[in-house]
Design an enzyme around this catalytic site. Structure first.
Site, mmCIF file in Angstrom:
data_model
loop_
_atom_site.group_PDB
_atom_site.id
_atom_site.type_symbol
_atom_site.label_atom_id
_atom_site.label_comp_id
_atom_site.label_asym_id
_atom_site.label_seq_id
_atom_site.Cartn_x
_atom_site.Cartn_y
_atom_site.Cartn_z
ATOM 1 N N THR A 299 0.821 -1.217 0.000
ATOM 2 C CA THR A 299 0.000 0.000 0.000
ATOM 3 C C THR A 299 0.851 1.261 0.000
ATOM 4 O O THR A 299 0.356 2.324 -0.348
ATOM 5 C CB THR A 299 -0.920 0.038 1.238
ATOM 6 O OG1 THR A 299 -0.125 -0.139 2.416
ATOM 7 C CG2 THR A 299 -1.973 -1.054 1.178
ATOM 8 N N ASP A 300 2.126 1.161 0.389
ATOM 9 C CA ASP A 300 2.928 2.381 0.518
ATOM 10 C C ASP A 300 3.153 3.050 -0.830
ATOM 11 O O ASP A 300 2.995 4.269 -0.969
ATOM 12 C CB ASP A 300 4.242 2.132 1.261
ATOM 13 C CG ASP A 300 5.167 1.128 0.598
ATOM 14 O OD1 ASP A 300 4.699 0.342 -0.255
ATOM 15 O OD2 ASP A 300 6.365 1.119 0.947
ATOM 16 N N GLY B 4 12.440 -10.369 4.401
ATOM 17 C CA GLY B 4 11.341 -9.407 4.419
ATOM 18 C C GLY B 4 11.333 -8.530 5.643
ATOM 19 O O GLY B 4 10.306 -7.947 5.990
ATOM 20 N N LEU B 5 12.499 -8.396 6.317
ATOM 21 C CA LEU B 5 12.602 -7.550 7.512
ATOM 22 C C LEU B 5 13.449 -6.302 7.244
ATOM 23 O O LEU B 5 13.921 -5.658 8.170
ATOM 24 C CB LEU B 5 13.183 -8.351 8.680
ATOM 25 C CG LEU B 5 12.342 -9.539 9.150
ATOM 26 C CD1 LEU B 5 13.010 -10.236 10.327
ATOM 27 C CD2 LEU B 5 10.928 -9.102 9.525
ATOM 28 N N SER B 6 13.636 -5.980 5.970
ATOM 29 C CA SER B 6 14.268 -4.727 5.552
ATOM 30 C C SER B 6 15.740 -4.642 5.913
ATOM 31 O O SER B 6 16.223 -3.620 6.407
ATOM 32 C CB SER B 6 13.506 -3.514 6.106
ATOM 33 O OG SER B 6 12.203 -3.481 5.614
ATOM 34 N N SER B 7 16.463 -5.706 5.640
ATOM 35 C CA SER B 7 17.907 -5.668 5.863
ATOM 36 C C SER B 7 18.571 -4.618 4.986
ATOM 37 O O SER B 7 19.521 -3.947 5.418
ATOM 38 C CB SER B 7 18.516 -7.044 5.597
ATOM 39 O OG SER B 7 18.275 -7.476 4.269
ATOM 40 N N SER B 8 18.083 -4.453 3.757
ATOM 41 C CA SER B 8 18.712 -3.466 2.867
ATOM 42 C C SER B 8 18.451 -2.047 3.353
ATOM 43 O O SER B 8 19.345 -1.192 3.319
ATOM 44 C CB SER B 8 18.213 -3.642 1.430
ATOM 45 O OG SER B 8 16.809 -3.485 1.341
ATOM 46 N N ASP C 40 9.927 1.054 4.411
ATOM 47 C CA ASP C 40 11.037 0.387 5.080
ATOM 48 C C ASP C 40 12.032 1.387 5.642
ATOM 49 O O ASP C 40 12.437 1.319 6.809
ATOM 50 C CB ASP C 40 11.742 -0.560 4.116
ATOM 51 C CG ASP C 40 10.848 -1.680 3.635
ATOM 52 O OD1 ASP C 40 9.720 -1.809 4.152
ATOM 53 O OD2 ASP C 40 11.268 -2.419 2.733
ATOM 54 N N TYR D 34 7.410 -7.812 -8.240
ATOM 55 C CA TYR D 34 7.107 -6.623 -7.441
ATOM 56 C C TYR D 34 6.801 -5.424 -8.347
ATOM 57 O O TYR D 34 5.787 -4.732 -8.166
ATOM 58 C CB TYR D 34 8.287 -6.314 -6.518
ATOM 59 C CG TYR D 34 8.092 -5.122 -5.597
ATOM 60 C CD1 TYR D 34 7.729 -5.314 -4.273
ATOM 61 C CD2 TYR D 34 8.297 -3.819 -6.043
ATOM 62 C CE1 TYR D 34 7.561 -4.230 -3.405
ATOM 63 C CE2 TYR D 34 8.129 -2.733 -5.191
ATOM 64 C CZ TYR D 34 7.771 -2.942 -3.884
ATOM 65 O OH TYR D 34 7.606 -1.867 -3.040
#
Length: 332
Positions: free
Chosen positions: A19-20, A103-107, A147, A196
């Site tokens: 949604t972002d 999916g925990l936003s390491s980047s 993120d 994506y």
């Protein structure tokens, strides 16, 4: 030489995925898994090593093509250098407890920590905007801002309600007694190898028909002739509504309602947005049937990665039992 240590947390998204980039609502929280960049400023290049990745990254301050930098993990740092254009270089190391490809936003955590280590000055929103641009340049993936903004603006013991049109950020308390557990599906994924960008393009095509999706009515959405665009738009509209319903359920600690919303969100991401996988679906079903668990859903962009479950405090689940953490910081 100036010694510096910068830290930036990963994030888990409790509600509001895909949604972002449509300008909708999201509800992530920064977590107590983080990336730390430490070293010394000086010189005319940025040189980094990683405790988790092979190779040394050497980036000139005038780097022209961050996406060509090797090893590949260094492209995120190189893109930050290109976006920030710091006045001096840096030599240091990267240590992270944020799992890669989960999916925990390491980047995003790496980008935010590198930007602070290189001397970024500005607000959390400005930091997030710079790092989102870096992510897009490094990967070619047209990501939204959730993120990076969650990592930069996190508040301990709170989730963040973010309106991705206005970029207003509202901290939302996490109730005492609520356990947030992140469980890996054992399906790692890289967004560059997923549809994506196609999903974002489909949302934009739907918005060209009915206007901005977060403001579109269900009636308008259901009238979209193309069944694929109709499903994508329906997910965004219903998911934005679920964010505010979830905020209300957190305020009253309505465990049953939280569970219902998690289940509905996963079904929408599975059926209308088609970003789940059989392994993820099975994990969600297993977790949701576990005593003490209120509900579970896929979290992040999907196509593998992690599931987030909400449970009674003390529930015995294998996974990362995470707490809401403060946003990024730098010392030195």
């Amino acid at each position: 030489m100036t010694a510096v240590t910068a830290r930036a947390p990963g994030r888990v998204n409790l509600m509001g995925d895909h949604t972002d980039y449509a300008g909708g609502l999201v509800l992530p929280m920064a977590i107590d898994l983080e990336t730390i960049v430490s070293g010394e400023r000086g010189g005319d290049t940025v040189v980094l090593t990683s405790s988790a990745e092979d190779g040394e990254v050497v980036v000139p301050l005038d780097v022209a093509d961050p996406a060509a930098v090797t090893p590949s993990w260094g492209r995120y740092a190189a893109a930050v250098v290109a976006a920030l254009r710091p006045g001096c270089g840096f030599r240091g190391s990267v240590h992270s407890t944020v799992p890669v490809g989960a999916g925990l936003s390491s980047s995003a955590a790496l980008e935010v920590a590198v930007a602070l280590a290189l001397g970024f000055q500005g607000s959390a929103l400005e930091l997030a905007m710079l790092c989102r641009r870096a992510e897009q340049d490094a990967t070619g993936v047209p990501c939204g801002i959730m993120d990076q903004l969650a990592s930069a603006a996190g508040v301990a013991d709170h989730a963040l309600r973010i309106d991705c049109t206005t970029l207003d950020v509202t901290p939302v308390p996490i109730p005492d007694g609520l356990e947030v557990v992140v469980v890996h599906s054992n399906e790692p994924r890289r967004l560059t190898a997923t549809p994506y960008a196609e999903r974002r393009a489909q949302c934009e095509a739907a918005a060209a028909i009915v206007g901005p999706l977060p403001q579109a009515s269900r009636e308008l959405v259901e009238a979209i002739a193309d069944p694929v665009l109709r499903r994508r738009a329906r997910h965004v509209v219903t998911e934005c509504a679920r964010v505010d319903a979830f905020v209300a359920a957190l305020a009253s600690f309505d465990a049953a309602r939280l569970g219902e919303l998690l289940v509905a969100s996963h079904a929408s991401l599975r059926d209308d947005f088609e970003v789940s996988t059989p392994a993820v679906d099975a994990l969600v079903e297993k977790l949701s049937a576990t005593p003490g668990v209120f509900g579970a859903r896929i979290t992040g962009a999907g196509f593998g990665g992690c599931v987030v479950a909400l449970a009674e405090a003390g529930t015995n689940l294998d996974g990362w039992h995470v707490r809401a953490a403060d946003g990024a910081s730098v010392s030195g």
